[in-house]
Design an enzyme around this catalytic site. Structure first.
Site, short mmCIF file in Angstrom:
data_model
loop_
_atom_site.label_atom_id
_atom_site.label_comp_id
_atom_site.label_asym_id
_atom_site.label_seq_id
_atom_site.Cartn_x
_atom_site.Cartn_y
_atom_site.Cartn_z
N SER A 255 0.84 -1.21 0.00
CA SER A 255 0.00 0.00 0.00
C SER A 255 0.87 1.25 0.00
CB SER A 255 -0.90 0.02 1.24
OG SER A 255 -1.71 -1.13 1.30
N1 SAM Z 1 -0.30 -4.80 4.23
C1 SAM Z 1 0.43 -5.14 3.03
C2 SAM Z 1 1.79 -4.54 3.00
O1 SAM Z 1 2.16 -3.77 3.92
O2 SAM Z 1 2.52 -4.83 2.05
C3 SAM Z 1 -0.31 -4.78 1.76
C4 SAM Z 1 -1.46 -5.60 1.55
S1 SAM Z 1 -2.08 -5.83 -0.05
C5 SAM Z 1 -2.76 -4.25 -0.41
C6 SAM Z 1 -3.47 -6.86 0.42
C7 SAM Z 1 -3.07 -8.23 0.93
O3 SAM Z 1 -4.22 -8.89 1.44
C8 SAM Z 1 -2.50 -9.15 -0.17
O4 SAM Z 1 -1.25 -9.61 0.22
C9 SAM Z 1 -3.53 -10.27 -0.25
O5 SAM Z 1 -2.97 -11.52 -0.60
C10 SAM Z 1 -4.10 -10.25 1.16
N2 SAM Z 1 -5.41 -10.88 1.34
C11 SAM Z 1 -6.50 -10.85 0.52
N3 SAM Z 1 -7.51 -11.54 1.07
C12 SAM Z 1 -7.06 -12.03 2.27
C13 SAM Z 1 -7.64 -12.82 3.30
N4 SAM Z 1 -8.89 -13.28 3.23
N5 SAM Z 1 -6.87 -13.11 4.36
C14 SAM Z 1 -5.60 -12.67 4.48
N6 SAM Z 1 -5.00 -11.92 3.52
C15 SAM Z 1 -5.73 -11.60 2.44
#
Ligand code: SAM
Length: 222
Positions: free
Chosen positions: A68
């Protein structure tokens, strides 16, 4: 954190990013700004892309996901209002950057990642940085982490179709859930903060349009 490759130039870029967040992005919580200033964001990028690390932009991290943008990380963290000692849950570990920022604010951070490749990559990176990896979990964060609930704060870094009921149940009274909700079409996602004021009493604040990758899993997008 352990001593890491963090050059004079990168430290200067990070200070400039903190100034931008304070003066142009409305981030007022000095503890959040100090946390952003303390975490070397370039170490969450592949070396070839390190030059992008201190721009206020999201960036691809593989598997169709992104780290993000710093102003989003700072704003969501500010909304969570983390106090030392509080128990925090992040949904969507991704690169591990948001987790590292949260670890600057409290020792009790859990984070769940759905994608096994990103989970393993994030775990190895955070271990190299000397951050605790016991808080990292592979699984469906849309169901929360009932075994370790309740949480003082839950931060979701992917967009949910609706408020995930399990996350509401796992909030402590007084706890806050920060979550993007709505379809990922432009202009259709709202950033929400839900505060649990009693066993069945939740206060909802709508904090404006946002754009996050989709939340997957049982309470996510199929
Ligand atoms: N917080 C992260 C960082 O600092 O890099 C960025 C996150 S990215 C915008 C969103 C993340 O949510 C992805 O890695 C994706 O695989 C994960 N995600 C999506 N659905 C999810 C779920 N049900 N449980 C856990 N993670 C999930």
């Amino acid at each position: 954190m352990q001593p890491l490759p963090d050059s004079y130039r990168q430290r200067g870029q990070r200070r400039a990013l903190v100034t931008l967040l304070r003066e142009q992005r409305g981030i007022r919580d000095e503890r959040v700004l100090a946390a952003i200033g303390a975490v070397p964001r370039h170490l969450f990028f592949e070396p070839a892309f390190e030059a992008h690390a201190y721009q206020d932009k999201a960036f691809p991290i593989g598997e169709g996901q992104t780290i993000s943008q710093p102003s989003t990380v700072a704003y969501q963290t500010q909304l969570l209002d983390v106090q030392a000692g509080q128990q925090i849950l992040e949904i969507g570990t991704g690169s591990g950057y948001q987790y590292a920022v949260l670890c600057q604010l409290t020792a009790n951070v859990q984070s769940i990642e759905f994608n096994a490749v990103l989970y393993e990559r994030g775990r190895q990176r955070l271990a190299t940085l000397g951050l605790p990896t016991a808080g990292l979990h592979l699984g469906d964060g849309s169901l929360g982490l009932p075994a370790l609930a309740p949480f003082d704060g839950i931060l979701v870094t992917a967009g949910a179709p609706a408020l995930p009921p399990a996350l509401l149940r796992q909030l402590r009274i007084g706890g806050r859930l920060v979550v993007p909700v709505g379809s990922h079409d432009p202009g259709q996602q709202q950033l929400l903060r839900i505060t649990r004021e009693g066993p069945e009493a939740f206060v909802r604040e709508e904090l404006g349009d946002c754009r996050f990758v989709p939340l997957r899993g049982a309470a996510g997008w199929q």
